[in-house]
Write a protein that holds these residues in place. Structure first.
Motif, PDB file in Angstrom:
ATOM      1  N   PRO A 131       1.208 -12.617 -36.351  1.00 13.39           N
ATOM      2  CA  PRO A 131       3.098 -12.878 -36.904  1.00 13.39           C
ATOM      3  C   PRO A 131       2.962 -13.810 -37.272  1.00 13.39           C
ATOM      4  CG  PRO A 131       1.693 -11.670 -34.655  1.00 13.39           C
ATOM      5  CD  PRO A 131       0.854 -12.032 -35.332  1.00 13.39           C
ATOM      6  N   PRO A 132       4.240 -13.853 -37.853  1.00 17.93           N
ATOM      7  CA  PRO A 132       4.961 -15.344 -38.642  1.00 17.93           C
ATOM      8  C   PRO A 132       4.917 -15.950 -37.014  1.00 17.93           C
ATOM      9  CG  PRO A 132       6.395 -13.430 -39.301  1.00 17.93           C
ATOM     10  CD  PRO A 132       5.427 -12.730 -38.182  1.00 17.93           C
ATOM     11  N   ALA A 133       5.666 -15.891 -36.423  1.00 22.58           N
ATOM     12  CA  ALA A 133       5.557 -17.347 -35.364  1.00 22.58           C
ATOM     13  C   ALA A 133       4.347 -17.569 -34.757  1.00 22.58           C
ATOM     14  CB  ALA A 133       6.942 -16.850 -34.202  1.00 22.58           C
ATOM     15  N   VAL A 134       2.975 -16.711 -34.465  1.00 18.00           N
ATOM     16  CA  VAL A 134       2.544 -17.237 -34.114  1.00 18.00           C
ATOM     17  C   VAL A 134       1.166 -18.443 -35.091  1.00 18.00           C
ATOM     18  CG1 VAL A 134       0.209 -16.813 -33.191  1.00 18.00           C
ATOM     19  CG2 VAL A 134       1.921 -14.790 -32.591  1.00 18.00           C
ATOM     20  N   ARG A 135       2.085 -17.495 -36.843  1.00 17.75           N
ATOM     21  CA  ARG A 135       1.309 -18.216 -37.161  1.00 17.75           C
ATOM     22  C   ARG A 135       1.372 -20.135 -37.360  1.00 17.75           C
ATOM     23  NH1 ARG A 135       0.315 -17.938 -43.890  1.00 17.75           N
ATOM     24  NH2 ARG A 135      -1.173 -18.413 -44.416  1.00 17.75           N
ATOM     25  N   GLY A 136       2.704 -20.156 -37.359  1.00 18.62           N
ATOM     26  CA  GLY A 136       3.849 -21.787 -37.338  1.00 18.62           C
ATOM     27  C   GLY A 136       3.234 -22.293 -36.303  1.00 18.62           C
ATOM     28  N   ARG A 137       2.925 -21.570 -35.328  1.00 17.29           N
ATOM     29  CA  ARG A 137       3.111 -22.568 -34.033  1.00 17.29           C
ATOM     30  C   ARG A 137       0.946 -22.043 -33.800  1.00 17.29           C
ATOM     31  NH1 ARG A 137       3.955 -22.491 -28.383  1.00 17.29           N
ATOM     32  NH2 ARG A 137       5.746 -22.621 -29.077  1.00 17.29           N
ATOM     33  N   LEU A 163      -3.000 -16.611 -27.693  1.00 16.31           N
ATOM     34  CA  LEU A 163      -3.017 -15.413 -28.560  1.00 16.31           C
ATOM     35  C   LEU A 163      -3.667 -13.997 -27.733  1.00 16.31           C
ATOM     36  CD1 LEU A 163      -5.445 -17.148 -31.251  1.00 16.31           C
ATOM     37  CD2 LEU A 163      -3.355 -16.991 -31.125  1.00 16.31           C
ATOM     38  N   TYR A 164      -4.144 -13.838 -26.827  1.00 19.99           N
ATOM     39  CA  TYR A 164      -3.909 -12.580 -26.471  1.00 19.99           C
ATOM     40  C   TYR A 164      -3.263 -12.149 -25.792  1.00 19.99           C
ATOM     41  CZ  TYR A 164      -8.938 -11.659 -26.247  1.00 19.99           C
ATOM     42  OH  TYR A 164     -10.740 -11.600 -26.650  1.00 19.99           O
ATOM     43  N   LYS A 165      -2.286 -12.703 -25.712  1.00 22.45           N
ATOM     44  CA  LYS A 165      -0.496 -12.638 -25.527  1.00 22.45           C
ATOM     45  C   LYS A 165       0.393 -12.088 -26.544  1.00 22.45           C
ATOM     46  CE  LYS A 165       3.457 -14.306 -21.870  1.00 22.45           C
ATOM     47  NZ  LYS A 165       3.807 -15.278 -21.170  1.00 22.45           N
ATOM     48  N   TYR A 166       0.713 -13.160 -27.723  1.00 21.10           N
ATOM     49  CA  TYR A 166       1.361 -12.973 -28.380  1.00 21.10           C
ATOM     50  C   TYR A 166       0.848 -11.386 -30.213  1.00 21.10           C
ATOM     51  CZ  TYR A 166       4.132 -15.481 -25.889  1.00 21.10           C
ATOM     52  OH  TYR A 166       5.509 -16.045 -24.777  1.00 21.10           O
ATOM     53  N   CYS A 167      -0.252 -11.596 -29.894  1.00 22.25           N
ATOM     54  CA  CYS A 167      -0.848 -11.111 -31.102  1.00 22.25           C
ATOM     55  C   CYS A 167      -1.208  -9.397 -30.759  1.00 22.25           C
ATOM     56  CB  CYS A 167      -2.358 -11.959 -31.535  1.00 22.25           C
ATOM     57  SG  CYS A 167      -2.140 -14.246 -32.128  1.00 22.25           S
ATOM     58  N   PRO A 168      -0.802  -8.843 -31.524  1.00 20.48           N
ATOM     59  CA  PRO A 168      -0.869  -7.419 -30.974  1.00 20.48           C
ATOM     60  C   PRO A 168      -2.323  -6.873 -31.724  1.00 20.48           C
ATOM     61  CG  PRO A 168       0.857  -7.834 -33.211  1.00 20.48           C
ATOM     62  CD  PRO A 168       0.142  -9.103 -32.803  1.00 20.48           C
ATOM     63  N   GLU A 215      -5.528 -24.999 -41.506  1.00 21.52           N
ATOM     64  CA  GLU A 215      -5.672 -23.791 -42.375  1.00 21.52           C
ATOM     65  C   GLU A 215      -6.295 -24.191 -43.701  1.00 21.52           C
ATOM     66  OE1 GLU A 215      -3.377 -19.524 -43.206  1.00 21.52           O
ATOM     67  OE2 GLU A 215      -2.513 -21.438 -42.604  1.00 21.52           O
ATOM     68  N   PRO A 216      -7.807 -23.912 -43.723  1.00 23.45           N
ATOM     69  CA  PRO A 216      -8.426 -24.029 -44.606  1.00 23.45           C
ATOM     70  C   PRO A 216      -8.810 -22.944 -46.099  1.00 23.45           C
ATOM     71  CG  PRO A 216     -10.111 -23.792 -42.962  1.00 23.45           C
ATOM     72  CD  PRO A 216      -8.776 -23.954 -43.156  1.00 23.45           C
ATOM     73  N   ARG A 217      -8.491 -21.912 -45.060  1.00 14.66           N
ATOM     74  CA  ARG A 217      -7.677 -20.334 -46.141  1.00 14.66           C
ATOM     75  C   ARG A 217      -6.675 -19.578 -45.305  1.00 14.66           C
ATOM     76  NH1 ARG A 217     -13.072 -17.120 -48.214  1.00 14.66           N
ATOM     77  NH2 ARG A 217     -11.119 -15.953 -49.811  1.00 14.66           N
ATOM     78  N   ALA A 218      -6.697 -18.573 -46.169  1.00 11.29           N
ATOM     79  CA  ALA A 218      -5.324 -17.777 -45.477  1.00 11.29           C
ATOM     80  C   ALA A 218      -5.743 -17.431 -44.394  1.00 11.29           C
ATOM     81  CB  ALA A 218      -4.436 -16.822 -46.488  1.00 11.29           C
TER      82      ALA A 218
END
Length: 95
Positions: free
Chosen positions: A10-16, A45-50, A23-26
């Motif tokens: 999710p964009p919010a998790v990636r930003g955090r 991560l367990y809380k906010y990543c589906p 982030e050496p690769r996407a």
């Protein structure tokens, strides 16, 4: 050390994640954060990543083999534990 490999975040998790990790690769994140912060990040991560995020997490631990693997969602390759060591199962392709 904590390494996180994701199919999609999710964009919010990636930003955090970019606050704590390189982030050496996407969608591949690497950090040398200490154990207590690593536990906090894994809990986040367990809380906010589906499950669709498809996360594979490698966390360093102070006992052999030196790392622990965790998954959020079904991994592309299955894992198994043999004698306390977590392994990724590779299938042999015949031509």
């Amino acid at each position: 050390m904590l390494v996180v490999i994701a199919n999609d975040l999710p964009p919010a998790v990636r930003g955090r994640m970019k606050l704590w990790f390189v982030e050496p690769r996407a969608n591949v994140f690497v950090s040398g954060i200490n154990d207590s912060v690593a536990t906090t990040v894994v809990d986040y991560l367990y809380k906010y990543c589906p499950p669709e995020s498809g996360l594979l997490i490698f966390k360093s631990i102070p006992r052999p083999p030196g790392f622990e693997m965790m998954c959020i969602g079904p991994p592309r390759k299955s894992t198994m534990t043999i004698s306390g060591m977590q392994l990724i199962v590779e299938t042999l392709k015949t031509s």
